[in-house]
Design a protein around this motif. Sequence first.
Motif, PDB file in Angstrom:
ATOM      1  N   VAL A  32       0.851  -1.197   0.000  1.00 31.74           N
ATOM      2  CA  VAL A  32       0.000   0.000   0.000  1.00 31.74           C
ATOM      3  C   VAL A  32       0.887   1.248   0.000  1.00 31.74           C
ATOM      4  O   VAL A  32       1.792   1.366   0.833  1.00 31.74           O
ATOM      5  CB  VAL A  32      -0.937   0.008   1.228  1.00 31.74           C
ATOM      6  N   PRO A  33       0.669   2.157  -0.959  1.00 35.41           N
ATOM      7  CA  PRO A  33       1.505   3.367  -1.012  1.00 35.41           C
ATOM      8  C   PRO A  33       1.402   4.172   0.281  1.00 35.41           C
ATOM      9  O   PRO A  33       0.368   4.191   0.941  1.00 35.41           O
ATOM     10  CB  PRO A  33       0.924   4.145  -2.186  1.00 35.41           C
ATOM     11  N   PHE A  36      -1.552   6.579   0.711  1.00 32.86           N
ATOM     12  CA  PHE A  36      -2.923   6.074   0.568  1.00 32.86           C
ATOM     13  C   PHE A  36      -3.692   6.342   1.871  1.00 32.86           C
ATOM     14  O   PHE A  36      -3.235   6.012   2.962  1.00 32.86           O
ATOM     15  CB  PHE A  36      -2.917   4.582   0.247  1.00 32.86           C
ATOM     16  N   GLU A  38      -4.426   9.363   2.932  1.00 35.15           N
ATOM     17  CA  GLU A  38      -4.051  10.665   3.492  1.00 35.15           C
ATOM     18  C   GLU A  38      -5.247  11.619   3.533  1.00 35.15           C
ATOM     19  O   GLU A  38      -5.454  12.336   4.518  1.00 35.15           O
ATOM     20  CB  GLU A  38      -2.914  11.257   2.646  1.00 35.15           C
ATOM     21  N   TYR A  39      -6.049  11.615   2.430  1.00 37.25           N
ATOM     22  CA  TYR A  39      -7.241  12.475   2.386  1.00 37.25           C
ATOM     23  C   TYR A  39      -8.522  11.650   2.288  1.00 37.25           C
ATOM     24  O   TYR A  39      -9.607  12.176   2.473  1.00 37.25           O
ATOM     25  CB  TYR A  39      -7.184  13.416   1.185  1.00 37.25           C
ATOM     26  N   HIS A  41     -10.028   7.450   0.572  1.00 36.29           N
ATOM     27  CA  HIS A  41      -9.658   6.123   0.083  1.00 36.29           C
ATOM     28  C   HIS A  41      -8.973   6.237  -1.283  1.00 36.29           C
ATOM     29  O   HIS A  41      -9.514   5.798  -2.308  1.00 36.29           O
ATOM     30  CB  HIS A  41     -10.907   5.241   0.000  1.00 36.29           C
ATOM     31  N   TYR A  42      -7.847   6.895  -1.337  1.00 38.42           N
ATOM     32  CA  TYR A  42      -7.058   7.016  -2.569  1.00 38.42           C
ATOM     33  C   TYR A  42      -5.646   7.453  -2.207  1.00 38.42           C
ATOM     34  O   TYR A  42      -5.373   7.806  -1.059  1.00 38.42           O
ATOM     35  CB  TYR A  42      -7.708   7.981  -3.550  1.00 38.42           C
ATOM     36  N   ARG A  43      -4.779   7.418  -3.216  1.00 42.67           N
ATOM     37  CA  ARG A  43      -3.379   7.760  -2.997  1.00 42.67           C
ATOM     38  C   ARG A  43      -3.234   9.296  -2.988  1.00 42.67           C
ATOM     39  O   ARG A  43      -3.403   9.936  -4.028  1.00 42.67           O
ATOM     40  CB  ARG A  43      -2.531   7.140  -4.116  1.00 42.67           C
ATOM     41  N   ALA A  46      -1.218  11.308  -5.568  1.00 44.23           N
ATOM     42  CA  ALA A  46      -1.696  11.445  -6.948  1.00 44.23           C
ATOM     43  C   ALA A  46      -2.099  12.886  -7.242  1.00 44.23           C
ATOM     44  O   ALA A  46      -1.939  13.363  -8.364  1.00 44.23           O
ATOM     45  CB  ALA A  46      -2.882  10.512  -7.183  1.00 44.23           C
ATOM     46  N   ILE A  47      -2.608  13.596  -6.242  1.00 45.73           N
ATOM     47  CA  ILE A  47      -3.059  14.980  -6.437  1.00 45.73           C
ATOM     48  C   ILE A  47      -1.877  15.839  -6.886  1.00 45.73           C
ATOM     49  O   ILE A  47      -1.969  16.591  -7.861  1.00 45.73           O
ATOM     50  CB  ILE A  47      -3.683  15.534  -5.141  1.00 45.73           C
TER      51      ILE A  47
ATOM     52  N   GLY B 144      -9.996   2.477  -5.587  1.00 43.37           N
ATOM     53  CA  GLY B 144      -9.665   3.814  -5.076  1.00 43.37           C
ATOM     54  C   GLY B 144      -8.745   4.583  -6.007  1.00 43.37           C
ATOM     55  O   GLY B 144      -7.870   5.320  -5.569  1.00 43.37           O
ATOM     56  N   LEU B 155     -10.733  13.442  -9.845  1.00 39.42           N
ATOM     57  CA  LEU B 155      -9.490  13.113 -10.528  1.00 39.42           C
ATOM     58  C   LEU B 155      -9.318  11.600 -10.657  1.00 39.42           C
ATOM     59  O   LEU B 155      -9.976  10.829  -9.957  1.00 39.42           O
ATOM     60  CB  LEU B 155      -8.301  13.691  -9.747  1.00 39.42           C
ATOM     61  N   ASP B 157      -6.267   8.678 -10.560  1.00 38.48           N
ATOM     62  CA  ASP B 157      -4.878   8.301 -10.310  1.00 38.48           C
ATOM     63  C   ASP B 157      -4.515   7.229 -11.334  1.00 38.48           C
ATOM     64  O   ASP B 157      -4.853   6.071 -11.173  1.00 38.48           O
ATOM     65  CB  ASP B 157      -4.751   7.769  -8.880  1.00 38.48           C
ATOM     66  N   TYR B 192      -6.345  20.649 -13.643  1.00 43.51           N
ATOM     67  CA  TYR B 192      -5.849  20.750 -12.262  1.00 43.51           C
ATOM     68  C   TYR B 192      -4.444  21.328 -12.199  1.00 43.51           C
ATOM     69  O   TYR B 192      -4.098  22.040 -11.254  1.00 43.51           O
ATOM     70  CB  TYR B 192      -5.886  19.365 -11.617  1.00 43.51           C
TER      71      TYR B 192
END
Lengths: 149, 256
Positions: A32-33, A36, A38-39, A41-43, A46-47, B144, B155, B157, B192
């Motif tokens: 798991v990265p 993941f 942090e904000y 259920h996603y990495r 990536a943002i 996810g 967005l 990923d 973005y």
Amino acid sequence: MSLTKDAGHLFRFAFLFVVAFVVFLLVRHFVVPKSFGEYGHYRGAAIGEIAARPLHYAGHETCETCHADIAEAKKAGKHENVSCEACHGPLAKHANDPSIQPVKINTTVLCIRCHAESAAKPGGFPQIDPVQHSGGVPCETCHQPHNGL
Amino acid sequence: MNLDRRHFLVMLPAAAIAWKYVLAGTPDASPNYTMTDHWWSMLIDIPKCIGCGNCVRACAAENDVPDGHFRTWVERYHVNDWHMEGPEVISPDGGKEGFPAVAQSAGGGEGFSSAPQDEGKYFFVPKLCNHCADSPCTQVCPVGATFIAPDGVVLVDQTYCLGCAYCVQACPYGCRYIHPEKKVADKCTLCYHRITKGLTTACCENCPTGARKLVDLKDPNDPIHAFLKTHYVQVLKPQMATGAKVFYNELDGSVR
């Protein structure tokens, strides 16, 4: 004494479950990265990666830092609110390195994209029939695009 | 606290690095951008759209959108008299190269011999991801890989996406596609990489008539608040309760 002896098979299974759980936690830790969750259920990282994608359009504010004279002239005309790259194309490379020259615009194609006559367009918008109006003569022969006359 | 010079010197660079992250906020690629200060969306002013396709071309150039796929596209509606439920909708190549001309009147103007001569009204509807606040596409993602960022932008990923296309099916607006080379879901990011740097999106930047405007609903000084109070604004498919955030001014009832 006899309890541990009789329940030996249970303890062996309990030990196996504990080992499996530890292995699960270890694998999870590496698979798991880090960002993941942090904000959500996603990495989370990536943002930042998406935000770091390269620009192609520099934005009219960037153009105006060098071409202030054109920006001033444009204020007088009907193209006041049309930004530079809407006609000139994506020029972030030119903004970063002015030695990269933009391609010359073919006005007979460009102007028609907006100003060709069609009943589907809003009534007040200036429109012409390109064949009747000029018959293929480049628009800038008569019109000044930067002050929209 | 006992802190000798040696320890102080060791800790100084560490403190400097930590302070840099404090100042930068997140994401660290864009200093001075705080995600929680924004709630991005878009306003589309239908009466201003001339169907030139500038937004479609700009989006393709800015985001390397593959040919035949669209992150934004323009549809032309033709509603004939009372046929509200069956409008004729065209979108040749997403409107990238504009639309065929329509004669000014039923009599037919010169040079428009092949144009349809129907009565009725015509108007253009630019479409893009609605960046829904309760988006169906993010809810169905099994891994996810797609999500709503804290600033309201939906967005993908792409390093995490499996390409299962559940989200493509889930989007009621048809805004997603599977990238033909990357084999992962792709969609409008609301530029973005631009909005986090203080620029507007490529489509808004290149709209010659100002029909598209990027709006920040969390910015109290954004003109959107006055606009929403003084205009009749609609979102697409409100009955689906997706929390769509792309607002259409004077949207016709026939639009689906």
